[in-house]
Design an enzyme around this catalytic site. Structure first.
Site: not given
Length: 471
Positions: A109, A154-155, A282, A284, A289, A321, A324
């Site tokens: 422990n 903003t927004h 493409k 990407n 992401e 336990q 971890k």
């Protein structure tokens, strides 16, 4: 027979072995477990709890067990449940029954509580260093773009122009708070729990402060029940990690947006982009992401740990336990993201002309027209209404404020004069925000200078802690 099997009359069910075993993941703690055991056995010998020659034999055996584990020559078994019992079995196999004296005066422990603290404090040092690398990359890009103007939002609507360097420094300061949270958490991680035993301490005359010194802890935990049941330091780390992940996710979102054709403000280096299996054109931003996506698993580990702990009575319970795997995964997830982010920012190309064109073709200088009228004597609330009408007229005419002729502007207020065109130029609008924390070039330079000083302080902290751990 289990090392703890003396009280039992039959072997554990194989399904129970499989379900309760943690060796599949806590073998990551092998080095820390042996590090703690070396300090513990040195103390046992010093205090006369075991013979000094026995302590030396055990220490030599532990070092050889560690070498075998590192070389992949040791067999770790599910039957031995966890890394602690696997190490002890390997030790006894190597040096004989004297190895059974290692566990004198301690329990699994307090042993696991020690191992996790040893692991986490090293992880914190590493992550602080990686955060510093990302901050440095942001700062270097900011220094190159102290004259680059882009729309501030903003927004997600264009609001006011800002320097691109100013925008990047916002993230550098976010990450600085993350660094400071981790540094502060170090004070609580770096306490030594060994000696708490199973929950109540031990009858042997151990020297906890000696062990703490051997392992370079700042002190010992003060209550044995709390020592073995405390996982606050794990929750605190997962909380700090969640904030780091959230900040990286926000920056990732901006990189994704800025690199789209709709914004076209930046281009990520080919080394940090991927293509499409179907569409050859493409490019990407998959790294950004995925960093954005992985924030969810980090948040999940925090919620999982809180949920595990919320109903546990004192002291240790097998539920713990579960502390971890989420911690290990969070450390690896953060290290992976931060390790990629610094070079991705360093190699990012900035499309200054596109940014400026966007600022020129919007109404983000409207507030400055209102401020201009206020400076001429008009009340702000009245100027706000006047500018609103001017913007509406501009939209109807398919123009922006700087496209309007002087007569067109003066129909809304006679206070407007020829100097309005200079006042509404993006460069003037940015330069006018010349207050501490503002987006004027001199103020952004102040931010850069401050962050560079903080980076040096952070670097020294990292070096000092790393030297302690190595020592």
């Amino acid at each position: 027979m289990k090392l703890w099997g003396g009280r039992f009359t039959k072997p554990t069910n194989e399904l129970v072995d499989a379900y309760t075993s943690s060796i599949g993941f806590d073998q990551k703690l092998a080095e820390y477990d042996i590090q703690g055991s070396l300090a513990h056995v040195a103390m046992l010998g010093k205090c006369g709890i075991i013979e000094q020659h026995e302590a030396e034999t055990i220490a030599d055996g532990l070092k050889q067990v560690l070498n075998k584990i590192q070389e992949g020559e040791a067999t770790l078994t599910q039957a031995d449940e966890d890394i602690h019992m696997n190490v002890e079995r390997l030790l006894i196999e190597h040096i004989g029954p004297v190895g059974g004296k290692l566990h004198t005066g301690r329990s699994r422990n307090d042993q696991v509580a020690l191992d996790m603290r040893l692991y986490l404090r090293e992880a914190i040092v590493d992550i602080v260093g990686l955060l510093g690398a990302v901050q440095t990359a942001l700062t270097e890009q900011a220094k190159q773009h102290l004259d680059t103007i882009l729309p501030g939002y903003t927004h997600l609507q264009r609001a006011q122009p800002v320097l691109f360097g100013h925008h990047l420094m916002a993230y550098a300061y976010m990450l600085q708070r993350d660094v400071e949270r981790l540094q502060d958490s170090w004070k609580r991680v770096n306490k030594m729990p060994l000696g708490a035993g199973a929950l109540a301490g031990t009858t042997f005359p151990i020297d906890r402060h000696f062990v703490a010194g051997q392992l370079h802890f700042d002190g010992i935990t003060e209550n044995s029940l709390d020592s073995v049941s405390d996982r606050d330091f794990v929750v605190e780390f997962l909380s700090a990690a969640s904030l780091i992940s959230m900040h990286l996710s926000r920056l990732s979102e901006e990189l994704v947006q800025w690199s789209s054709a709709e914004f076209n403000f930046i281009e990520l280096d080919d080394a940090f982009s991927t293509g499409s299996s179907m569409m050859p054109q493409k490019k990407n931003p998959d790294v950004a992401e995925l960093v954005r996506g992985k924030s969810g698993r980090v948040f999940g580990h925090l919620m999982g740990m809180l949920t595990t702990l919320k109903g546990l009575p004192l002291a240790y319970n097998k539920d713990m336990q579960e502390d971890k795997e989420g911690m290990f995964d969070t450390v690896e997830t953060l290290k992976g993201a931060l390790g990629l982010f610094a070079p991705m920012i360093e190699t990012m190309s900035v499309k200054q002309d596109n940014m400026y064109r966007a600022v020129r073709n919007d109404f983000s200088n409207a507030t400055d027209l209102a401020d201009y009228l206020v400076a001429k004597g008009m009340a702000f609330r009245e100027s706000h209404a006047v500018v609103g009408q001017t913007v509406l007229y501009s939209i109807e005419q398919g123009k922006y404020l700087l496209d309007l002729g002087l007569e067109e502007l003066q129909q809304f207020s006679s206070l407007i004069e020829e100097d309005i065109y200079e006042a509404l130029a993006p460069e003037t609008v940015v330069a006018a925000r010349n207050i501490p924390g503002g987006t004027a070039k001199a103020r952004v330079q102040d931010q850069v200078d401050n962050i560079e000083a903080l980076l040096e302080t952070n670097r020294k902290w990292t070096e000092e802690q790393a030297a302690k751990l190595e020592g």
